[in-house]
Every structure is written in C-alpha cells, then in structure tokens.
Scaffold this motif. Structure first.
Motif, PDB file in Angstrom:
ATOM      1  N   TYR A  22     -26.427  29.216 -39.280  1.00 29.11           N
ATOM      2  CA  TYR A  22     -25.246  28.823 -38.499  1.00 29.11           C
ATOM      3  C   TYR A  22     -24.005  29.565 -38.993  1.00 29.11           C
ATOM      4  O   TYR A  22     -23.244  30.150 -38.220  1.00 29.11           O
ATOM      5  N   SER A  25     -24.048  33.089 -37.947  1.00 24.56           N
ATOM      6  CA  SER A  25     -23.736  33.250 -36.514  1.00 24.56           C
ATOM      7  C   SER A  25     -22.231  33.145 -36.249  1.00 24.56           C
ATOM      8  O   SER A  25     -21.701  33.762 -35.332  1.00 24.56           O
ATOM      9  N   GLU A  60     -36.170  30.730 -33.286  1.00 27.88           N
ATOM     10  CA  GLU A  60     -35.694  31.105 -31.935  1.00 27.88           C
ATOM     11  C   GLU A  60     -35.087  29.919 -31.190  1.00 27.88           C
ATOM     12  O   GLU A  60     -34.314  30.097 -30.253  1.00 27.88           O
ATOM     13  N   ALA A  61     -35.432  28.708 -31.631  1.00 27.89           N
ATOM     14  CA  ALA A  61     -34.977  27.513 -30.894  1.00 27.89           C
ATOM     15  C   ALA A  61     -33.473  27.259 -31.054  1.00 27.89           C
ATOM     16  O   ALA A  61     -32.863  26.573 -30.247  1.00 27.89           O
ATOM     17  N   PHE A  62     -32.882  27.858 -32.112  1.00 31.23           N
ATOM     18  CA  PHE A  62     -31.453  27.620 -32.328  1.00 31.23           C
ATOM     19  C   PHE A  62     -30.629  28.383 -31.300  1.00 31.23           C
ATOM     20  O   PHE A  62     -30.843  29.588 -31.106  1.00 31.23           O
ATOM     21  N   ARG A  63     -29.679  27.688 -30.656  1.00 26.28           N
ATOM     22  CA  ARG A  63     -28.863  28.362 -29.631  1.00 26.28           C
ATOM     23  C   ARG A  63     -28.020  29.470 -30.261  1.00 26.28           C
ATOM     24  O   ARG A  63     -27.608  30.409 -29.575  1.00 26.28           O
ATOM     25  N   PHE A  64     -27.776  29.390 -31.578  1.00 26.69           N
ATOM     26  CA  PHE A  64     -26.925  30.423 -32.212  1.00 26.69           C
ATOM     27  C   PHE A  64     -27.746  31.567 -32.816  1.00 26.69           C
ATOM     28  O   PHE A  64     -27.193  32.436 -33.496  1.00 26.69           O
ATOM     29  N   ASP A  66     -29.855  34.775 -31.562  1.00 32.51           N
ATOM     30  CA  ASP A  66     -30.027  35.534 -30.316  1.00 32.51           C
ATOM     31  C   ASP A  66     -31.330  36.311 -30.257  1.00 32.51           C
ATOM     32  O   ASP A  66     -31.873  36.559 -29.188  1.00 32.51           O
TER      33      ASP A  66
END
Ligand code: C2G
Length: 129
Positions: A22, A25, A60-64, A66
């Motif tokens: 996080y 990102s 890959e599941a984290f929205r932050f 890419d």
C-alpha cells in the motif's frame, strides 16, 4: 504517470506485506509487483507454503496493485526497471542498501518494515515448521 516496482515472495500474505504494497502504491500512480516464482524461491533457499499462482491471485486482488510479473532471477531488476519505465524501486528496509545499484536507473526507497509480523512467525503459529 509515476511507475513503482517492488519484489517479494508474499508467502502466507499478511498485513506487513499489505502495508508495504500500500505504501509503495502511494508513491506513484502505477504499482508493479515482481512476485518470486516457486523455482526462484528454491534459489533463494526460501521454502514457500503457497504456490505461485495462488500468491499471484492474492496480490493481484489489491486495487492498488496494477500488475504482477514473475520474479525468476536476481538479475532481472535492471531490465524490469527499463522495460516498465520505473520511477521508484521500493523494498522493505530489511533490504536496506542491497539494491542501491538501481540508483543509476531510478529512485530507490527502503520503507520501514512492519514490526511483529512475519511469514516465519506465522509458520510457527500454524505449526508449519
Ligand atoms: N515486509 C514488510 N514487513 C514485514 C514483512 C515483510 O515490510 N513484516 C516487506 C519486505 O521488506 C519486502 C516485502 O514485504 O519488501 C515482501 O517480503 P517477502 O515476501 O519476505 O520478500 P522476500 O522473500 O524478502 O523477497 O528480489 C527481492 C526478493 O524477491 C524479496
């Protein structure tokens, strides 16, 4: 666009990993993660509980996050930095100084490691040896 890259195994994914991802990102607009393959982990002498495709799906599941790419060798970082036009290379500070050679190609940042959590600690709690 500001492209960020980081690398890791992310085995038994935990909040220390998430904090690192996080915070990485937050340094730019696109985060790429080089995920250690099972074969590379053998080279790192790192026994990994969770197989690559499952670790990939989790990261890959984290929205932050890419993009997740395979990390297969120690040597691929320079070509990755050039290929993905990376502005900042990020690692936890347990790696402090180890990747300073990349300063020739991009900014290098070592972020504070999250205390009191590690894959090793989780393995002992879960009696995974
Ligand atoms: N990390 C963290 N806090 C923790 C545990 C890990 O900030 N409590 C960070 C590490 O510093 C690293 C990232 O999370 O930047 C991934 O940790 P690992 O999966 O243990 O990565 P490692 O196996 O050290 O692989 O080429 C670099 C290697 O692939 C790094």
């Amino acid at each position: 666009m500001k492209n960020i890259i980081t690398y890791g195994t992310f085995d038994l994914l935990h909040y220390g990993h998430v904090e690192l991802l996080y915070r990485a990102s937050e340094l730019g607009t696109k985060l790429i993660v080089g995920l250690s393959t099972d074969k590379f982990n053998e080279e790192k002498n790192k026994f990994c509980e969770i197989e690559y495709w499952r670790r990939k799906r989790l990261v890959e599941a984290f929205r932050f996050v890419d993009l997740v790419i395979p990390e297969e060798t120690w040597e691929q970082k320079i070509s990755d930095v050039l290929k993905y036009q990376i502005d900042v290379f990020v690692m936890g500070d347990d790696w402090e100084g180890k990747f300073d050679f990349l300063k020739e190609y991009c900014e290098v940042k070592y972020l504070r490691r999250t205390k009191l959590i590690s894959t090793t600690a989780l393995k002992s709690v879960l009696n995974l040896g």
